[in-house]
Design an enzyme around this catalytic site. Structure first.
Site, short mmCIF file in Angstrom:
data_model
loop_
_atom_site.label_atom_id
_atom_site.label_comp_id
_atom_site.label_asym_id
_atom_site.label_seq_id
_atom_site.Cartn_x
_atom_site.Cartn_y
_atom_site.Cartn_z
N HIS A 205 -10.88 -1.59 -112.17
CA HIS A 205 -11.66 -3.05 -112.95
C HIS A 205 -11.00 -4.05 -112.53
O HIS A 205 -11.50 -5.29 -112.80
CB HIS A 205 -11.73 -2.80 -114.24
CG HIS A 205 -10.33 -2.72 -115.15
ND1 HIS A 205 -9.57 -1.61 -115.15
CD2 HIS A 205 -9.79 -3.90 -115.66
CE1 HIS A 205 -8.40 -2.16 -115.83
NE2 HIS A 205 -8.58 -3.47 -116.05
C1 UD1 Z 1 -9.01 -7.60 -119.52
C2 UD1 Z 1 -7.54 -7.85 -119.39
C3 UD1 Z 1 -6.92 -6.85 -118.30
C4 UD1 Z 1 -7.38 -5.27 -118.77
C5 UD1 Z 1 -8.73 -5.14 -119.04
C6 UD1 Z 1 -9.22 -3.74 -119.72
C7 UD1 Z 1 -7.18 -10.26 -118.92
C8 UD1 Z 1 -6.71 -11.31 -118.24
N1 UD1 Z 1 -7.58 -9.13 -118.46
O1 UD1 Z 1 -9.84 -7.57 -118.23
O2 UD1 Z 1 -5.82 -6.86 -118.09
O3 UD1 Z 1 -6.80 -4.52 -117.80
O4 UD1 Z 1 -9.13 -6.43 -119.94
O5 UD1 Z 1 -10.58 -3.77 -119.79
O6 UD1 Z 1 -6.90 -10.33 -120.31
N2 UD1 Z 1 -17.09 -7.54 -120.67
C9 UD1 Z 1 -18.42 -7.11 -121.34
N3 UD1 Z 1 -18.18 -6.41 -122.61
C10 UD1 Z 1 -16.82 -6.48 -123.34
C11 UD1 Z 1 -15.79 -7.12 -122.49
C12 UD1 Z 1 -16.10 -7.86 -121.39
O7 UD1 Z 1 -19.29 -6.84 -120.84
O8 UD1 Z 1 -16.64 -6.06 -124.16
C13 UD1 Z 1 -17.48 -8.25 -119.37
C14 UD1 Z 1 -17.95 -9.64 -119.39
O9 UD1 Z 1 -18.79 -9.71 -118.34
C15 UD1 Z 1 -16.74 -10.42 -118.99
C16 UD1 Z 1 -15.82 -9.29 -118.30
O10 UD1 Z 1 -16.14 -8.06 -118.69
O11 UD1 Z 1 -16.65 -11.42 -118.30
C17 UD1 Z 1 -14.35 -9.51 -118.22
O12 UD1 Z 1 -13.87 -9.45 -119.38
P1 UD1 Z 1 -12.45 -10.25 -119.61
O13 UD1 Z 1 -12.04 -9.83 -121.22
O14 UD1 Z 1 -12.38 -11.30 -119.20
O15 UD1 Z 1 -11.70 -9.30 -118.64
P2 UD1 Z 1 -11.43 -7.76 -118.21
O16 UD1 Z 1 -11.79 -7.53 -116.84
O17 UD1 Z 1 -12.03 -6.93 -119.24
#
Ligand code: UD1
Length: 393
Positions: A205
């Site tokens: 991821h």
């Molecule tokens: C975040 C953390 C990362 C961690 C990961 C675990 C940061 C910078 N990164 O990354 O260190 O390893 O979480 O999962 O904080 N999304 C959904 N549903 C959700 C959450 C996210 O669909 O419940 C999608 C959204 O499109 C979002 C994307 O995932 O834009 C990324 O989510 P985000 O929280 O920005 O970062 P992660 O890649 O999850």
């Protein structure tokens, strides 16, 4: 004493669970749980609260997704109001996600002491957003709780005063030990039609791996080759799911039509039939760990999974160029392979030939890190030992 415990994203939940349990042992230590809402899907958030028996958050800031600046800014604005209203004596943050840096910035500017759990880890790669989150949070923290000696050394080199650093062990491993019996009791691997030690588990991821089509393509083509030898089960993070459809890779994978009860769904059919990469939705904690425990090996770009596989003695191939958790390599079962297809295949084949790397658990990864953290905070804030002792009887 009043502590605000902060969580926001999936890896935070396994870290806060044992800390809250340890805090409940000390009546003088009042606490609130604030969820920033960085992760909000059931399988990314609520499922973990249920399985790890984390109390419902007192406050949910419901910030959701966005660019780094947007997400961090939204959390800061909302969390400032919470701190002004609740006037905590301490804000406790865990890990290295955007919620961690946002809340420590707010607290420190309001002169509220910050405790950082999992301090001092460094990948020395500032292209990782988490590296920036770690460094800034550590600079702002008053209490820095570390998982290993290397983290202490990193902090000392950066000029952190030694009396602020406490080597306590790993709260993520506390959660693993606390749930090991339930993990082993589950039959997730069997329900998926897998054979014990005859499949691999994959998670991917990191933006560096899944947002760049060239890197993603190279990793996938290595995995494709490995998957001719044994099935690979791939629970998919929402970010990666988006990348799959963006790059037109959906056809390359087989999707398991499985909904796990822990993710709030019903149990449908869907079993692995032979080699290949088999995807399913992101899993709950117990289902995922059950797959790991019975797997031959794990391939991942996650941080926490490098630690968990080390403790479980499962070989781990880390598909990244750097790790902030080098102790999992020096002592544990982890190997750092980047996204070089040839190396990934080579090391996977070694494991299949029975030539995989062994390892051992680092010191203090014994399931009692949270107890140490809370004990230190109770001492620092002079919470009556008498009340603490009473609840332990
Ligand atoms: C975040 C953390 C990362 C961690 C990961 C675990 C940061 C910078 N990164 O990354 O260190 O390893 O979480 O999962 O904080 N999304 C959904 N549903 C959700 C959450 C996210 O669909 O419940 C999608 C959204 O499109 C979002 C994307 O995932 O834009 C990324 O989510 P985000 O929280 O920005 O970062 P992660 O890649 O999850």
């Amino acid at each position: 004493m009043k502590v605000i415990n902060v969580v926001g994203a999936r890896p935070n939940f396994m870290k806060i669970s044992p800390i809250i349990r340890a805090m409940e042992e000390i009546p003088g230590m009042g606490w609130l749980l604030v969820h920033t809402g960085q992760h909000y899907d059931v399988e990314m958030s609520e499922a973990f609260f249920q399985e790890l028996v984390i109390p419902k958050p007192d406050i949910n800031l419901e910030v959701g997704s966005g660019s780094h600046a947007h997400q961090t800014g939204q959390i800061m604005m909302a969390f400032e109001g919470v701190c002004l209203r609740e006037k905590p004596d301490l804000v406790l943050v865990v890990g290295d996600v955007n919620s961690t840096i946002a809340c420590s910035l707010v607290a420190s500017k309001l002169r509220i002491p910050v405790a950082h759990v999992e301090a001092g880890l460094r990948s020395f790669d500032r292209r990782m957003p988490e590296e920036i989150n770690r460094m800034v949070t550590d600079i702002l923290s008053t209490y820095l709780f570390t998982t290993c000696e290397e983290a202490n050394q990193n902090l000392l080199r950066e000029g952190v005063a030694p009396e602020k650093i406490f080597l306590v062990g790993d709260v993520m491993i506390d959660t693993l030990y606390a749930n090991l019996e339930s993990i082993r009791k589950k039959d997730t691997w069997r329900r998926l039609g897998l054979k014990r030690k005859e499949y691999a588990v994959l998670t991917l991821h990191r933006p560096a791996n899944v947002d760049d089509p060239k890197v993603f393509q190279e990793i996938i083509s290595g995995l494709d080759e490995i998957s001719t030898r044994l099935p690979i089960v791939f629970p998919i993070h929402p970010r990666t799911k988006r990348a799959l459809s963006r790059f037109g890779y959906e056809g390359s994978f087989r999707f398991l039509d499985v909904e796990f009860p822990s993710a709030g769904g019903s149990n449908k059919n869907g079993v692995v039939r032979g080699p290949g990469i088999w995807c399913c939705d992101a899993l709950g904690y117990l289902d995922f760990q059950n797959l790991v425990v019975h797997s031959k090996f794990v391939m991942t770009d996650s941080g926490g999974i490098q630690e968990e596989t080390t403790v479980l003695g499962i070989p781990c191939l880390t598909l990244r160029d750097t790790t902030e958790r080098p102790v999992t390599i020096t002592l544990g079962t982890n190997l750092l392979l980047g996204h070089d297809k040839r190396r990934i295949i080579e090391e996977a084949m070694k494991i299949l030939r029975g030539e995989g790397k062994g390892g051992q658990s680092p010191p203090l990864w014994d399931g009692r890190a949270a107890e140490r953290i809370v004990g230190i905070l109770a001492r620092e804030f002079k919470i009556s030992a008498r009340s603490a002792a009473r609840t332990r009887q």
